[in-house]
Motif scaffolding. Structure first.
Motif, PDB file in Angstrom:
ATOM      1  N   ARG A 286       1.306   3.986  -2.930  1.00 38.65           N
ATOM      2  CA  ARG A 286       0.957   5.452  -2.940  1.00 38.65           C
ATOM      3  C   ARG A 286       2.236   6.392  -3.075  1.00 38.65           C
ATOM      4  O   ARG A 286       2.189   7.460  -3.644  1.00 38.65           O
TER       5      ARG A 286
ATOM      6  N   GLU B 224       2.404   6.627  -7.039  1.00 37.03           N
ATOM      7  CA  GLU B 224       1.434   7.140  -7.821  1.00 37.03           C
ATOM      8  C   GLU B 224       1.749   8.436  -8.612  1.00 37.03           C
ATOM      9  O   GLU B 224       1.399   8.582  -9.778  1.00 37.03           O
TER      10      GLU B 224
ATOM     11  N   ARG C 184       0.900  -1.158  -0.125  1.00 37.57           N
ATOM     12  CA  ARG C 184      -0.007  -0.076  -0.040  1.00 37.57           C
ATOM     13  C   ARG C 184       0.772   1.287   0.092  1.00 37.57           C
ATOM     14  O   ARG C 184       0.413   2.185  -0.835  1.00 37.57           O
ATOM     15  N   ARG C 185       1.915   1.313   0.777  1.00 36.42           N
ATOM     16  CA  ARG C 185       2.813   2.533   0.597  1.00 36.42           C
ATOM     17  C   ARG C 185       3.541   2.676  -0.375  1.00 36.42           C
ATOM     18  O   ARG C 185       3.527   3.916  -0.981  1.00 36.42           O
TER      19      ARG C 185
ATOM     20  N   THR D  26      -4.724   4.832  -5.433  1.00 32.59           N
ATOM     21  CA  THR D  26      -4.026   4.008  -4.515  1.00 32.59           C
ATOM     22  C   THR D  26      -5.137   2.927  -4.017  1.00 32.59           C
ATOM     23  O   THR D  26      -4.573   1.487  -3.859  1.00 32.59           O
TER      24      THR D  26
END
Length: 182
Positions: A83, A86, A79-80, A165
């Motif tokens: 993000r 992106e 997830r990080r 995300t």
């Protein structure tokens, strides 16, 4: 007046992502510079694409570092990573689809990125978080494909930028997470 190389590269990536056949004249116009100025910095399309590749790799390496892939759960690290990557997604989408970059099987810098991302997926498999029937290499490719697809969909207005995300991670992790056997 000095030319902002980063601005030229980002403008070129944005245009070429929308229109892969754009001419150098169109790239110069998108960047707000003359064609002659563009050619002083990039002798032709191949030189521009190679500069975009170098810039994209640097953006990815910075995103990988910022995502702290070794901290916390592998899912949280994915997830990080999404993000952090992106902001460069449009550039990566262009590079992902640029066939001339992959004719020789890819370059060492991309291989280094692949290894770092695959190691994250392998860590998640090792701790029982991710499915083991999907290889880390395949999960890495799936991540690249989803980032590129979501960048294209965002640019076309089919996906809201604020959802980037969430859309990428939920689809990827929804398929990668290990489920309890029934």
């Amino acid at each position: 007046m000095a030319v902002d190389r980063d601005h030229v590269l980002r403008s070129a990536a944005a245009l070429l992502t929308r229109k892969s056949t754009a001419t150098m004249d169109e790239v110069a116009k998108a960047a707000g510079i003359s064609r002659a100025t563009l050619h002083r910095h990039f002798s032709g399309r191949d030189a521009l694409v190679r500069a975009l590749e170098e810039h994209g790799i640097a953006e990815c390496e910075a995103a990988l570092d910022a995502a702290r892939l070794d901290e916390g759960s592998a899912s949280d690290a994915v997830r990080r990573l999404v993000r952090e990557v992106e902001p460069a997604a449009g550039l990566l989408a262009f590079l992902y689809g640029e066939n001339e970059l992959w004719e020789d099987g890819g370059s060492d810098p991309w291989s280094r990125l692949d290894q770092r991302i695959a190691a994250l997926f392998a860590r998640g498999q090792g701790n029982g978080e991710f499915r083991i029937d999907l290889t880390p290499a395949w999960l890495t490719e799936a991540l690249y494909g989803l980032v590129a697809s979501c960048a294209w969909a965002t640019q076309a207005g089919r996906v809201a930028p604020k959802d980037f995300t969430h859309m990428v991670t939920e689809l990827l992790l929804g398929g990668a997470l290990r489920r309890e056997e029934s």
